[in-house]
Design a protein around this motif. Sequence first.
Motif, PDB file in Angstrom:
ATOM      1  N   ILE A 144       0.865  -1.181   0.000  1.00 38.28           N
ATOM      2  CA  ILE A 144       0.000   0.000   0.000  1.00 38.28           C
ATOM      3  C   ILE A 144       0.897   1.224   0.000  1.00 38.28           C
ATOM      4  CG2 ILE A 144      -1.742   1.312   1.255  1.00 38.28           C
ATOM      5  CD1 ILE A 144      -2.761  -1.302   2.417  1.00 38.28           C
ATOM      6  N   CYS A 145       0.644   2.123  -0.953  1.00 41.14           N
ATOM      7  CA  CYS A 145       1.501   3.283  -1.167  1.00 41.14           C
ATOM      8  C   CYS A 145       0.633   4.531  -1.286  1.00 41.14           C
ATOM      9  CB  CYS A 145       2.322   3.063  -2.438  1.00 41.14           C
ATOM     10  SG  CYS A 145       3.384   4.425  -2.918  1.00 41.14           S
ATOM     11  N   ASP A 146       1.015   5.600  -0.594  1.00 37.40           N
ATOM     12  CA  ASP A 146       0.235   6.837  -0.662  1.00 37.40           C
ATOM     13  C   ASP A 146       0.287   7.461  -2.052  1.00 37.40           C
ATOM     14  OD1 ASP A 146      -0.408   6.508   1.987  1.00 37.40           O
ATOM     15  OD2 ASP A 146       1.052   7.963   2.725  1.00 37.40           O
ATOM     16  N   SER A 147       1.473   7.576  -2.619  1.00 37.27           N
ATOM     17  CA  SER A 147       1.603   8.155  -3.957  1.00 37.27           C
ATOM     18  C   SER A 147       2.885   7.657  -4.603  1.00 37.27           C
ATOM     19  CB  SER A 147       1.612   9.688  -3.895  1.00 37.27           C
ATOM     20  OG  SER A 147       2.750  10.164  -3.206  1.00 37.27           O
ATOM     21  N   ALA A 148       2.863   7.626  -5.931  1.00 35.48           N
ATOM     22  CA  ALA A 148       4.028   7.183  -6.694  1.00 35.48           C
ATOM     23  C   ALA A 148       4.051   7.906  -8.029  1.00 35.48           C
ATOM     24  CB  ALA A 148       3.976   5.675  -6.914  1.00 35.48           C
ATOM     25  N   ASP A 149       5.247   8.177  -8.521  1.00 34.52           N
ATOM     26  CA  ASP A 149       5.342   8.689  -9.881  1.00 34.52           C
ATOM     27  C   ASP A 149       4.956   7.602 -10.880  1.00 34.52           C
ATOM     28  OD1 ASP A 149       6.165  11.083  -8.811  1.00 34.52           O
ATOM     29  OD2 ASP A 149       8.295  10.725  -9.161  1.00 34.52           O
ATOM     30  N   ALA A 150       5.315   6.350 -10.562  1.00 33.62           N
ATOM     31  CA  ALA A 150       4.908   5.203 -11.382  1.00 33.62           C
ATOM     32  C   ALA A 150       4.820   3.974 -10.495  1.00 33.62           C
ATOM     33  CB  ALA A 150       5.897   4.962 -12.513  1.00 33.62           C
ATOM     34  N   ILE A 151       3.953   3.029 -10.867  1.00 32.37           N
ATOM     35  CA  ILE A 151       3.848   1.809 -10.066  1.00 32.37           C
ATOM     36  C   ILE A 151       4.989   0.861 -10.392  1.00 32.37           C
ATOM     37  CG2 ILE A 151       2.432  -0.197  -9.508  1.00 32.37           C
ATOM     38  CD1 ILE A 151      -0.035   1.503  -9.933  1.00 32.37           C
ATOM     39  N   TYR A 152       5.204   0.557 -11.678  1.00 32.82           N
ATOM     40  CA  TYR A 152       6.390  -0.248 -11.984  1.00 32.82           C
ATOM     41  C   TYR A 152       6.946   0.085 -13.357  1.00 32.82           C
ATOM     42  CZ  TYR A 152       3.165  -3.706 -14.229  1.00 32.82           C
ATOM     43  OH  TYR A 152       2.219  -4.352 -14.985  1.00 32.82           O
ATOM     44  N   GLU A 153       8.275  -0.018 -13.434  1.00 33.04           N
ATOM     45  CA  GLU A 153       9.008   0.196 -14.670  1.00 33.04           C
ATOM     46  C   GLU A 153      10.074  -0.891 -14.773  1.00 33.04           C
ATOM     47  OE1 GLU A 153      11.115   3.741 -17.283  1.00 33.04           O
ATOM     48  OE2 GLU A 153      10.794   4.044 -15.139  1.00 33.04           O
ATOM     49  N   LEU A 154       9.959  -1.722 -15.802  1.00 35.64           N
ATOM     50  CA  LEU A 154      10.821  -2.886 -15.954  1.00 35.64           C
ATOM     51  C   LEU A 154      11.604  -2.742 -17.249  1.00 35.64           C
ATOM     52  CD1 LEU A 154       8.133  -5.608 -15.070  1.00 35.64           C
ATOM     53  CD2 LEU A 154       9.496  -4.197 -13.499  1.00 35.64           C
ATOM     54  N   LYS A 155      12.919  -2.630 -17.132  1.00 36.80           N
ATOM     55  CA  LYS A 155      13.782  -2.384 -18.291  1.00 36.80           C
ATOM     56  C   LYS A 155      14.807  -3.502 -18.383  1.00 36.80           C
ATOM     57  CE  LYS A 155      14.341   1.596 -16.326  1.00 36.80           C
ATOM     58  NZ  LYS A 155      14.809   2.940 -15.920  1.00 36.80           N
ATOM     59  N   GLY A 156      14.444  -4.579 -19.081  1.00 28.84           N
ATOM     60  CA  GLY A 156      15.345  -5.696 -19.266  1.00 28.84           C
ATOM     61  C   GLY A 156      16.348  -5.438 -20.373  1.00 28.84           C
ATOM     62  N   ASP A 157      17.270  -6.380 -20.533  1.00 29.89           N
ATOM     63  CA  ASP A 157      18.266  -6.325 -21.600  1.00 29.89           C
ATOM     64  C   ASP A 157      17.775  -7.172 -22.769  1.00 29.89           C
ATOM     65  OD1 ASP A 157      20.691  -6.953 -23.200  1.00 29.89           O
ATOM     66  OD2 ASP A 157      21.741  -5.919 -21.572  1.00 29.89           O
ATOM     67  N   ALA A 158      17.794  -6.616 -23.962  1.00 33.31           N
ATOM     68  CA  ALA A 158      17.290  -7.340 -25.132  1.00 33.31           C
ATOM     69  C   ALA A 158      18.067  -8.625 -25.394  1.00 33.31           C
ATOM     70  CB  ALA A 158      17.347  -6.436 -26.363  1.00 33.31           C
ATOM     71  N   LYS A 159      19.333  -8.668 -24.978  1.00 34.41           N
ATOM     72  CA  LYS A 159      20.159  -9.855 -25.201  1.00 34.41           C
ATOM     73  C   LYS A 159      19.795 -11.001 -24.266  1.00 34.41           C
ATOM     74  CE  LYS A 159      24.112  -7.187 -26.884  1.00 34.41           C
ATOM     75  NZ  LYS A 159      25.532  -6.814 -26.643  1.00 34.41           N
ATOM     76  N   LEU A 160      19.206 -10.687 -23.110  1.00 28.37           N
ATOM     77  CA  LEU A 160      18.778 -11.704 -22.157  1.00 28.37           C
ATOM     78  C   LEU A 160      17.631 -11.114 -21.332  1.00 28.37           C
ATOM     79  CD1 LEU A 160      19.270 -14.563 -21.036  1.00 28.37           C
ATOM     80  CD2 LEU A 160      20.880 -13.552 -19.399  1.00 28.37           C
ATOM     81  N   PRO A 161      16.408 -11.162 -21.851  1.00 29.88           N
ATOM     82  CA  PRO A 161      15.282 -10.516 -21.159  1.00 29.88           C
ATOM     83  C   PRO A 161      15.049 -11.053 -19.755  1.00 29.88           C
ATOM     84  CG  PRO A 161      14.709 -11.045 -23.429  1.00 29.88           C
ATOM     85  CD  PRO A 161      16.023 -11.711 -23.157  1.00 29.88           C
ATOM     86  N   VAL A 162      14.546 -10.180 -18.917  1.00 24.22           N
ATOM     87  CA  VAL A 162      14.089 -10.568 -17.577  1.00 24.22           C
ATOM     88  C   VAL A 162      12.931 -11.543 -17.714  1.00 24.22           C
ATOM     89  CG1 VAL A 162      13.034  -9.692 -15.451  1.00 24.22           C
ATOM     90  CG2 VAL A 162      14.829  -8.367 -16.608  1.00 24.22           C
TER      91      VAL A 162
END
Length: 292
Positions: free
Chosen positions: A237-255
């Motif tokens: 539970i979060c009062d405020s956020a600029d973003a909830i989630y941002e996932l930036k994997g590597d194209a050579k080996l994705p998350v």
Amino acid sequence: KWFARPKAHMDALRKLYTMASKDVPVEKRQMAVGENHLRPHLIHFNRCENVLLDSFKIRESPFWTIHMYMCNGGIVRNLDVKAHGHNNDGIDLEMTRNFLVEDCTFDQGDDAVVIKAGRNRDAWRLNTPTENIVIRNCNILEGHTLLGIGSEISGGIRNVYMHDCKAPQSVRRLFFVKTNHRRGAFIENIHMENIRTGHVQRVLEIDTDVLYQWRELVPTYEERITRIDGIYLKNVICDSADAIYELKGDAKLPVKNVVIQDVHVDKVNDFVKKVHNVKNVKEDNVTYGLLH
């Protein structure tokens, strides 16, 4: 100022990194000379077993506050830690296993609880993962990150569980997994759940291109991509956020295999989610907006 690093300091960092990248023996990496001014950790345990840190107060360390390095077995509890200089992490567990951190208060100028596993060639040589870590019932008054994974992870990190912690004011990232194309190794089976927080920039962020000053300071001597598989966030539970989630994997080996479940943010300022180079993101009951 801490952030205005003198040229001698940056030259020393460049020299030390280069020696490590070229396998200069550790005993020959003598840096306590001239105006290098490389800052020490305040509390540092090296290759220790059955460590107990209990019920004391720490104020204003010059660098990382508590550093557990290649240790096996320990409890850190009932500590009151405050340090607001540059790189003032609360506790760093590095190439360390079988540790419990509980009932601590952290008030930091950098990350609060950090899981690391060595940098590049030194860590590949030592081949010692950080594993089996539990963090619970901690209170974070201020910090860049509640739980930081990396960016030094070259020995590998697995089996980390943080639960029932609070960051009532603000942190930049609640849960931050960070690496880069120089680290290699793996990050797997990392869990965070039952968290209450005030404002954050990101509730969850994965970034595979975090190089900080090293991007321009030294070249990439060897490229190794980090395997990231199994990141779990539940009941936040979060009062405020600029973003909830941002996932930036590597194209050579994705998350792979990110699960985000039962997360509520009262107010989202910028965007809800962004996902790049990630396979199998499972989102369940992620909501935002004031509940009535």
